[in-house]
Design a protein around this motif. Sequence first.
Motif, PDB file in Angstrom:
ATOM      1  N   GLU A  70       4.422  15.009 -11.885  1.00  0.00           N
ATOM      2  CA  GLU A  70       4.342  14.325 -13.043  1.00  0.00           C
ATOM      3  C   GLU A  70       2.869  14.158 -13.692  1.00  0.00           C
ATOM      4  OE1 GLU A  70       3.081  11.542  -9.466  1.00  0.00           O
ATOM      5  OE2 GLU A  70       4.614  13.228  -9.780  1.00  0.00           O
ATOM      6  N   ALA A  84      -1.118  13.502 -14.368  1.00  0.00           N
ATOM      7  CA  ALA A  84      -1.875  12.247 -14.288  1.00  0.00           C
ATOM      8  C   ALA A  84      -2.206  11.814 -15.931  1.00  0.00           C
ATOM      9  CB  ALA A  84      -3.048  12.302 -13.464  1.00  0.00           C
ATOM     10  N   THR A  85      -2.565  10.493 -16.258  1.00  0.00           N
ATOM     11  CA  THR A  85      -3.000  10.332 -17.378  1.00  0.00           C
ATOM     12  C   THR A  85      -4.356  10.134 -17.214  1.00  0.00           C
ATOM     13  OG1 THR A  85      -3.041   7.972 -16.963  1.00  0.00           O
ATOM     14  CG2 THR A  85      -0.948   8.737 -17.990  1.00  0.00           C
ATOM     15  N   GLN A 143      -5.657   7.187 -15.154  1.00  0.00           N
ATOM     16  CA  GLN A 143      -5.595   7.695 -13.772  1.00  0.00           C
ATOM     17  C   GLN A 143      -6.505   8.402 -13.389  1.00  0.00           C
ATOM     18  OE1 GLN A 143      -1.484   9.115 -13.911  1.00  0.00           O
ATOM     19  NE2 GLN A 143      -0.621   7.161 -13.160  1.00  0.00           N
ATOM     20  N   ARG A 159      -1.110  19.483 -21.432  1.00  0.00           N
ATOM     21  CA  ARG A 159      -1.126  18.140 -22.046  1.00  0.00           C
ATOM     22  C   ARG A 159       0.207  17.802 -22.667  1.00  0.00           C
ATOM     23  NH1 ARG A 159      -2.455  15.440 -26.845  1.00  0.00           N
ATOM     24  NH2 ARG A 159      -2.963  17.238 -27.881  1.00  0.00           N
ATOM     25  N   SER A 199       3.686  11.132 -24.049  1.00  0.00           N
ATOM     26  CA  SER A 199       4.980  10.457 -23.780  1.00  0.00           C
ATOM     27  C   SER A 199       5.404   9.787 -25.008  1.00  0.00           C
ATOM     28  CB  SER A 199       4.687   9.322 -22.563  1.00  0.00           C
ATOM     29  OG  SER A 199       3.910   8.360 -23.098  1.00  0.00           O
ATOM     30  N   GLU A 219       0.833   8.227 -24.878  1.00  0.00           N
ATOM     31  CA  GLU A 219      -0.084   8.264 -23.775  1.00  0.00           C
ATOM     32  C   GLU A 219      -0.042  10.008 -23.350  1.00  0.00           C
ATOM     33  OE1 GLU A 219      -1.557   5.686 -20.255  1.00  0.00           O
ATOM     34  OE2 GLU A 219       0.370   6.103 -20.125  1.00  0.00           O
ATOM     35  N   SER A 220      -0.951  10.497 -23.503  1.00  0.00           N
ATOM     36  CA  SER A 220      -1.260  11.839 -22.816  1.00  0.00           C
ATOM     37  C   SER A 220      -1.245  12.001 -21.431  1.00  0.00           C
ATOM     38  CB  SER A 220      -2.470  12.585 -23.639  1.00  0.00           C
ATOM     39  OG  SER A 220      -2.590  12.610 -24.776  1.00  0.00           O
ATOM     40  N   THR A 221      -0.380  12.881 -20.806  1.00  0.00           N
ATOM     41  CA  THR A 221      -0.485  13.230 -19.484  1.00  0.00           C
ATOM     42  C   THR A 221      -0.932  14.674 -19.328  1.00  0.00           C
ATOM     43  OG1 THR A 221       1.359  11.931 -19.303  1.00  0.00           O
ATOM     44  CG2 THR A 221       1.208  13.468 -17.461  1.00  0.00           C
ATOM     45  N   ARG A 270      -1.685  17.911 -16.663  1.00  0.00           N
ATOM     46  CA  ARG A 270      -1.208  18.619 -15.212  1.00  0.00           C
ATOM     47  C   ARG A 270      -1.421  20.089 -15.344  1.00  0.00           C
ATOM     48  NH1 ARG A 270       3.625  21.401 -15.485  1.00  0.00           N
ATOM     49  NH2 ARG A 270       4.806  21.214 -17.408  1.00  0.00           N
TER      50      ARG A 270
END
Length: 73
Positions: free
Chosen positions: A15, A17-18, A21, A49, A52, A56-58, A60
């Motif tokens: 998943e 991380a933001t 986080q 990147r 959501s 919000e950017s996530t 990985r």
Amino acid sequence: MTKKAQLLVLLQRPEGATLAQLMASTEWLAHSTRAALTRLRQAGHLIIRSTSQHGESTYRIATEASRSSRAHG
């Protein structure tokens, strides 16, 4: 564990991380965390990147499978 290692652990989760986080884990400010992501990219990590539905950017690290599909797609 070093802060770089902490980032890598979070970024390697399926998943990801933001930014929040990553900041909480390292106790860095946003600009320092983003700079660390840039350094990881420069070191050869493919960081993806995504955004959501809430904006919000996530972040990985790409797996080998996603690297292959990006190279051929």
